[in-house]
Design a protein around this motif. Structure first.
Motif, mmCIF file in Angstrom:
data_model
loop_
_atom_site.group_PDB
_atom_site.id
_atom_site.type_symbol
_atom_site.label_atom_id
_atom_site.label_comp_id
_atom_site.label_asym_id
_atom_site.label_seq_id
_atom_site.Cartn_x
_atom_site.Cartn_y
_atom_site.Cartn_z
ATOM 1 N N THR A 29 100.656 36.126 39.375
ATOM 2 C CA THR A 29 100.926 37.452 39.923
ATOM 3 C C THR A 29 102.083 37.434 40.913
ATOM 4 O O THR A 29 102.294 38.403 41.628
ATOM 5 C CB THR A 29 99.665 38.026 40.612
ATOM 6 O OG1 THR A 29 99.258 37.141 41.660
ATOM 7 C CG2 THR A 29 98.539 38.213 39.615
ATOM 8 N N ASN A 117 90.825 34.233 41.799
ATOM 9 C CA ASN A 117 90.851 35.690 41.918
ATOM 10 C C ASN A 117 91.634 36.391 40.823
ATOM 11 O O ASN A 117 91.464 37.593 40.632
ATOM 12 C CB ASN A 117 91.452 36.089 43.265
ATOM 13 C CG ASN A 117 90.646 35.577 44.423
ATOM 14 O OD1 ASN A 117 89.437 35.452 44.348
ATOM 15 N ND2 ASN A 117 91.323 35.250 45.510
ATOM 16 N N ALA A 118 92.516 35.678 40.133
ATOM 17 C CA ALA A 118 93.422 36.372 39.213
ATOM 18 C C ALA A 118 93.826 35.468 38.062
ATOM 19 O O ALA A 118 94.948 34.980 37.992
ATOM 20 C CB ALA A 118 94.663 36.854 39.969
ATOM 21 N N GLY A 144 94.697 44.769 35.024
ATOM 22 C CA GLY A 144 95.175 44.397 36.348
ATOM 23 C C GLY A 144 96.442 43.560 36.353
ATOM 24 O O GLY A 144 96.957 43.230 37.413
ATOM 25 N N PHE A 145 96.946 43.218 35.163
ATOM 26 C CA PHE A 145 98.140 42.373 35.066
ATOM 27 C C PHE A 145 99.066 42.961 34.014
ATOM 28 O O PHE A 145 98.626 43.287 32.906
ATOM 29 C CB PHE A 145 97.736 40.947 34.669
ATOM 30 C CG PHE A 145 98.876 39.967 34.662
ATOM 31 C CD1 PHE A 145 99.305 39.371 35.840
ATOM 32 C CD2 PHE A 145 99.509 39.627 33.482
ATOM 33 C CE1 PHE A 145 100.349 38.457 35.833
ATOM 34 C CE2 PHE A 145 100.548 38.716 33.461
ATOM 35 C CZ PHE A 145 100.969 38.132 34.642
ATOM 36 N N LEU A 155 92.574 40.889 34.462
ATOM 37 C CA LEU A 155 92.590 39.730 35.342
ATOM 38 C C LEU A 155 91.134 39.317 35.563
ATOM 39 O O LEU A 155 90.327 40.126 36.037
ATOM 40 C CB LEU A 155 93.211 40.067 36.708
ATOM 41 C CG LEU A 155 94.711 40.062 36.808
ATOM 42 C CD1 LEU A 155 95.132 40.479 38.215
ATOM 43 C CD2 LEU A 155 95.287 38.693 36.464
#
Length: 162
Positions: A29, A117-118, A144-145, A155
């Motif tokens: 990210t 987290n991601a 989310g990505f 994500l």
């Protein structure tokens, strides 16, 4: 393969593959135009956190990991980590060795769990590796990505007790 503490002398070997991975925009990210100085600041962590490198017998840097507490205060008992393997050495167990190393570090440091987290859901090699080491997807941030080729993808939040 040896995993050791990263030193300032390792950054010139890390930066080329770090930059390639970040600029591709498929798994981290971070901003795709992240500069070298900012990248170094974000990756090379001061104690009590750690950054390590995996090297071969000749001292060639194959990959790197950073490990840290995931949150502060009352959440500081959960660790986190991130990994980058030079694409020239992918598929040779470097990522698995780095992940196992960070789990051992977290246990020894007194953490009770590790959480990512991601994790980009389309990063199937990483997801498979983490699952094989006992991580579970405990949540998904829908779309989310922004993947450069696949559009908006989820994500994963992945967790493992220690």
């Amino acid at each position: 393969m040896l995993i050791r503490e990263a030193s300032a002398d390792d950054w010139p070997a890390i930066w080329p593959f770090f930059h390639h991975i970040v600029a591709a925009g498929e798994t981290f990210t971070y901003p795709v135009d992240l500069g070298e100085a900012q990248g170094r600041e974000w990756w090379i962590l001061p104690p009590p956190n750690r950054t390590v490198v995996a090297v071969d017998d000749a001292g060639t840097v194959l990959g790197t990991a950073k490990m840290n507490n995931n949150q502060w205060g009352n959440g500081s008992h959960v660790a986190s980590a991130s990994y980058m393997v030079d694409p020239a050495y992918s598929g040779r167990g470097v990522g698995r060795a780095l992940c196992a190393y960070t789990l051992d570090w977290a246990r020894a440091a007194g953490f009770r769990a590790m959480q990512f987290n991601a994790v980009v859901e389309t990063n199937t090699p990483a997801v498979a590796l983490y699952r094989s080491l006992g991580f579970e997807v405990v949540g998904t941030v829908p779309r989310g990505f922004r993947h450069p080729a696949k559009g908006y993808v989820g994500l994963y939040i992945m967790h493992r007790a220690l």
